[in-house]
Design a protein around this motif. Structure first.
Motif, PDB file in Angstrom:
ATOM      1  N   UNK A 116       0.840  -1.200  -0.146  1.00  0.00           N
ATOM      2  CA  UNK A 116      -0.110  -0.035   0.143  1.00  0.00           C
ATOM      3  C   UNK A 116       0.909   1.067  -0.117  1.00  0.00           C
ATOM      4  N   UNK A 117       0.705   2.027  -0.853  1.00  0.00           N
ATOM      5  CA  UNK A 117       1.607   3.292  -1.097  1.00  0.00           C
ATOM      6  C   UNK A 117       0.749   4.472  -1.420  1.00  0.00           C
ATOM      7  N   UNK A 118       1.052   5.605  -1.052  1.00  0.00           N
ATOM      8  CA  UNK A 118       0.240   6.821  -1.595  1.00  0.00           C
ATOM      9  C   UNK A 118       1.192   7.876  -1.586  1.00  0.00           C
ATOM     10  N   UNK A 119       0.821   9.271  -2.020  1.00  0.00           N
ATOM     11  CA  UNK A 119       1.492  10.190  -1.926  1.00  0.00           C
ATOM     12  C   UNK A 119       1.292  11.345  -0.779  1.00  0.00           C
ATOM     13  N   UNK A 120       2.029  11.807  -0.368  1.00  0.00           N
ATOM     14  CA  UNK A 120       2.129  12.887   0.874  1.00  0.00           C
ATOM     15  C   UNK A 120       3.003  14.062   0.709  1.00  0.00           C
ATOM     16  N   UNK A 121       2.824  15.017   1.883  1.00  0.00           N
ATOM     17  CA  UNK A 121       3.548  16.192   1.761  1.00  0.00           C
ATOM     18  C   UNK A 121       3.281  17.335   0.416  1.00  0.00           C
ATOM     19  N   UNK A 122       4.226  18.040   0.507  1.00  0.00           N
ATOM     20  CA  UNK A 122       4.013  19.219  -0.205  1.00  0.00           C
ATOM     21  C   UNK A 122       3.939  18.716  -1.715  1.00  0.00           C
ATOM     22  N   UNK A 123       2.766  18.968  -2.352  1.00  0.00           N
ATOM     23  CA  UNK A 123       2.558  18.712  -3.856  1.00  0.00           C
ATOM     24  C   UNK A 123       2.613  17.302  -4.107  1.00  0.00           C
ATOM     25  N   UNK A 124       2.668  16.271  -2.908  1.00  0.00           N
ATOM     26  CA  UNK A 124       2.622  15.042  -3.093  1.00  0.00           C
ATOM     27  C   UNK A 124       4.061  14.532  -3.424  1.00  0.00           C
ATOM     28  N   UNK A 125       5.193  15.218  -3.047  1.00  0.00           N
ATOM     29  CA  UNK A 125       6.464  14.735  -3.663  1.00  0.00           C
ATOM     30  C   UNK A 125       6.752  13.491  -2.854  1.00  0.00           C
ATOM     31  N   UNK A 126       6.280  13.352  -1.467  1.00  0.00           N
ATOM     32  CA  UNK A 126       6.840  12.230  -0.814  1.00  0.00           C
ATOM     33  C   UNK A 126       5.828  11.030  -0.993  1.00  0.00           C
ATOM     34  N   UNK A 127       6.352   9.654  -0.878  1.00  0.00           N
ATOM     35  CA  UNK A 127       5.523   8.510  -1.012  1.00  0.00           C
ATOM     36  C   UNK A 127       5.468   8.009   0.498  1.00  0.00           C
TER      37      UNK A 127
END
Length: 167
Positions: A116-127
């Motif tokens: 399970x993986x998603x995007x997070x942080x500013x502008x979804x830069x981190x996974x």
């Protein structure tokens, strides 16, 4: 406390990037380039570069130092060489497009492997992996962070294999 330990950090700083000879207890002598001096323990950190070998680092504890003699000033080449020892490896510079491509490839690979993986942080830069691990750009094993050491270790191993497959 010996004379070396009584010096101030400003005094010790004058030895940095210089070739010195250190005389320690029991007449042990060390020669090398001063990388730094620990301001708390007065421990001196020396770098040596034997011919045809990688450099090595020596630590001479402050309490054991009896005398330090400057043998040679460091030129700009030596200063750069010494700075590279303590500086992290220069990371490859990636364009925003390359980073986005790396992120999408890694995210797709993780999803294919049912992680399970998603995007997070500013502008979804981190996974974000399973909500317990974060992978920052440029998305290598060194950019993983997690409070759970077991998950961290396993994901870093997976990431290392993924990167090897990409090469």
């Amino acid at each position: 406390m010996n004379d070396w330990q009584r010096k101030s950090p400003l005094d010790w700083e004058t030895y940095v990037n210089k070739l010195v000879k250190v005389v320690a207890v029991e007449k042990h002598e060390y020669e090398g380039w001063v990388l730094t001096v620990d301001p708390v323990s007065a421990t001196i950190v020396l770098a040596t570069f034997p011919e045809n070998e990688k450099g090595s680092i020596s630590f001479i504890m402050g309490h054991a130092i009896q005398e330090v003699e400057i043998l040679q000033e460091g030129d700009s080449d030596m200063k750069q060489r010494l700075a590279r020892i303590s500086a992290p490896e220069e990371s490859q510079a990636y364009s925003p497009e390359e980073l986005e491509k790396r992120k999408k490839a890694l995210k797709s690979w993780l999803e294919t492997n049912h992680i399970p993986v998603g995007e997070q942080g500013e502008q979804g830069r981190a996974l974000s992996v399973a909500g317990v691990l974060t992978i920052e750009p440029p998305y290598g094993p060194e950019q993983c962070s997690s409070a759970n050491e077991i998950i961290l270790s396993r994901v870093q191993g997976l990431l290392q294999r993924f990167l090897q497959q990409q090469e």
